[in-house]
Write a protein that holds these residues in place. Structure first.
Motif, mmCIF file in Angstrom:
data_model
loop_
_atom_site.group_PDB
_atom_site.id
_atom_site.type_symbol
_atom_site.label_atom_id
_atom_site.label_comp_id
_atom_site.label_asym_id
_atom_site.label_seq_id
_atom_site.Cartn_x
_atom_site.Cartn_y
_atom_site.Cartn_z
ATOM 1 N N ASP A 45 52.559 -5.954 15.539
ATOM 2 C CA ASP A 45 53.740 -6.168 14.388
ATOM 3 C C ASP A 45 53.436 -7.296 13.379
ATOM 4 N N TYR A 46 52.098 -7.385 13.026
ATOM 5 C CA TYR A 46 51.625 -8.229 12.011
ATOM 6 C C TYR A 46 51.886 -9.583 12.318
ATOM 7 N N ILE A 47 52.073 -10.178 13.653
ATOM 8 C CA ILE A 47 52.102 -11.296 14.056
ATOM 9 C C ILE A 47 50.797 -11.944 14.626
ATOM 10 N N PHE A 48 50.258 -12.719 14.003
ATOM 11 C CA PHE A 48 48.786 -13.231 14.205
ATOM 12 C C PHE A 48 48.212 -14.304 13.569
ATOM 13 N N GLU A 49 47.396 -15.176 13.858
ATOM 14 C CA GLU A 49 46.536 -16.363 13.125
ATOM 15 C C GLU A 49 45.387 -15.709 12.659
ATOM 16 N N LEU A 50 44.887 -16.452 11.445
ATOM 17 C CA LEU A 50 43.634 -16.086 11.339
ATOM 18 C C LEU A 50 42.798 -17.538 11.501
ATOM 19 N N GLU A 51 41.489 -17.286 11.674
ATOM 20 C CA GLU A 51 40.616 -18.315 12.055
ATOM 21 C C GLU A 51 39.754 -18.814 11.089
ATOM 22 N N LYS A 52 40.221 -20.284 11.078
ATOM 23 C CA LYS A 52 39.532 -20.895 9.842
ATOM 24 C C LYS A 52 38.165 -21.778 10.377
ATOM 25 N N PHE A 53 38.048 -21.886 11.555
ATOM 26 C CA PHE A 53 37.180 -22.961 11.926
ATOM 27 C C PHE A 53 35.846 -22.391 12.581
ATOM 28 N N GLU A 54 35.789 -21.102 12.940
ATOM 29 C CA GLU A 54 34.899 -20.547 13.661
ATOM 30 C C GLU A 54 33.378 -20.782 12.749
ATOM 31 N N HIS A 55 32.166 -20.824 13.326
ATOM 32 C CA HIS A 55 30.903 -20.756 12.686
ATOM 33 C C HIS A 55 30.911 -19.142 11.920
ATOM 34 N N PHE A 56 30.605 -19.367 10.664
ATOM 35 C CA PHE A 56 30.275 -18.221 9.910
ATOM 36 C C PHE A 56 29.472 -17.100 10.463
ATOM 37 N N GLN A 94 50.660 -4.237 -0.991
ATOM 38 C CA GLN A 94 50.500 -2.854 -1.372
ATOM 39 C C GLN A 94 50.900 -1.876 -0.294
ATOM 40 N N LEU A 95 50.673 -2.574 0.859
ATOM 41 C CA LEU A 95 50.992 -1.638 2.314
ATOM 42 C C LEU A 95 52.569 -2.228 2.362
ATOM 43 N N LYS A 96 53.253 -2.898 1.600
ATOM 44 C CA LYS A 96 54.842 -3.040 1.847
ATOM 45 C C LYS A 96 54.758 -4.010 3.158
ATOM 46 N N LYS A 97 54.069 -4.846 3.392
ATOM 47 C CA LYS A 97 54.215 -5.600 4.709
ATOM 48 C C LYS A 97 54.358 -7.164 4.119
ATOM 49 N N LYS A 98 55.668 -7.682 4.541
ATOM 50 C CA LYS A 98 55.712 -9.151 4.494
ATOM 51 C C LYS A 98 55.151 -10.115 5.489
ATOM 52 N N VAL A 99 54.178 -10.682 5.187
ATOM 53 C CA VAL A 99 53.228 -11.399 6.122
ATOM 54 C C VAL A 99 53.355 -12.868 6.110
ATOM 55 N N ASP A 100 53.711 -13.780 7.164
ATOM 56 C CA ASP A 100 53.712 -15.153 7.069
ATOM 57 C C ASP A 100 52.417 -15.712 7.626
ATOM 58 N N PHE A 101 51.430 -15.969 6.755
ATOM 59 C CA PHE A 101 50.295 -16.285 7.034
ATOM 60 C C PHE A 101 50.180 -17.530 7.984
ATOM 61 N N GLN A 102 49.760 -17.441 9.222
ATOM 62 C CA GLN A 102 49.364 -18.622 10.190
ATOM 63 C C GLN A 102 47.493 -18.636 10.374
ATOM 64 N N PHE A 103 47.392 -19.914 10.267
ATOM 65 C CA PHE A 103 46.032 -20.359 10.687
ATOM 66 C C PHE A 103 45.700 -21.404 11.665
ATOM 67 N N THR A 104 44.523 -21.023 12.277
ATOM 68 C CA THR A 104 44.053 -22.128 13.210
ATOM 69 C C THR A 104 43.876 -23.554 12.780
ATOM 70 N N THR A 105 43.910 -24.475 13.561
ATOM 71 C CA THR A 105 43.631 -25.876 13.227
ATOM 72 C C THR A 105 42.544 -26.372 13.768
ATOM 73 N N GLU A 106 41.851 -25.544 14.740
ATOM 74 C CA GLU A 106 40.496 -26.042 15.435
ATOM 75 C C GLU A 106 39.931 -24.626 15.969
ATOM 76 N N PHE A 107 38.652 -24.684 16.432
ATOM 77 C CA PHE A 107 38.024 -23.756 17.121
ATOM 78 C C PHE A 107 37.943 -23.915 18.374
ATOM 79 N N VAL A 108 38.565 -22.790 19.077
ATOM 80 C CA VAL A 108 38.974 -22.803 20.634
ATOM 81 C C VAL A 108 37.997 -21.618 21.008
ATOM 82 N N LYS A 109 36.908 -21.915 21.964
ATOM 83 C CA LYS A 109 36.363 -20.579 22.369
ATOM 84 C C LYS A 109 36.946 -19.575 23.138
#
Length: 202
Positions: free
Chosen positions: A25-36, A131-146
């Motif tokens: 349902d488009y409820i998710f977090e985006l990973e910011k702190f992983e190693h590329f 474009q997909l008509k989806k309203k999304v509230d972006f959430q992001f990680t604050t640290e890397f957790v394996k």
């Protein structure tokens, strides 16, 4: 209570990525702190060409491939990859039903120069959701957790390389008379061919 599903941030993600998002349902977090990680959709996209699937690679600054946090990976502009990507997309999709519908807005992503890959991908992702008509509230990680306590973890590099886990029903594609239907291409393949109807395919 577990956290939302955890997703990496891709460049022009495949259709299966959005199918997975829709399952949560488009409820998710985006990973910011992983190693590329190398050789993933974080800086690559696959589109349909007259000769079949074609990969577009977004180059990163040398050194970014070694233990650099995703949010700190810098884009390289040593060669004109933006021009190459845009010309390729025009060649592949100029004759699709909806390319002209999105063209003016989409062209801007190949003119503006972001310093960081994460910011570049995020701006495109925001546009794609609209474009997909989806309203999304972006959430992001604050640290890397394996091993995070989340509903689902989609960060594995093998995720989304096929559409087996999130199959999509076939839709008309340019060059399908030569290639047949090619599943799990970039979401722009779906948009350019199906336009506003794209969300129903996810």
């Amino acid at each position: 209570m577990q956290s939302p599903a955890l997703f990496p941030l891709f460049y022009l993600p495949p259709v299966s990525y959005f199918s997975a998002l829709s399952q949560h349902d488009y409820i998710f977090e985006l990973e910011k702190f992983e190693h590329f990680p190398k050789q993933t959709f974080r800086n690559r996209a696959t589109v349909v060409s007259p000769n079949g699937p074609l990969n577009l690679f977004l180059p990163v600054v040398k050194g970014s491939k070694f233990h650099t946090t995703m949010k700190d990976v810098r884009i390289s502009y040593d060669f004109k990859w933006q021009r190459l990507h845009w010309l390729t997309l025009q060649t592949c999709y100029r004759n699709s039903a909806y390319f002209e519908y999105y063209e003016d807005d989409f062209a801007g992503f190949f003119e503006k120069q972001h310093e960081f890959l994460f910011d570049h991908n995020l701006e495109i992702m925001d546009w794609l959701f609209k474009q997909l008509k989806k309203k999304v509230d972006f959430q992001f990680t604050t640290e890397f957790v394996k091993d995070p306590e989340v509903v689902a973890d989609y960060r594995d590099r093998s995720m989304f390389k096929t559409d087996a886990a999130h199959p999509a029903k076939p839709y008309f594609q340019v060059f399908d008379d030569r290639n047949g239907f090619l599943p799990n291409m970039s979401i722009v393949d779906l948009l350019f061919n199906q336009g506003p109807q794209s969300k129903s395919f996810l």
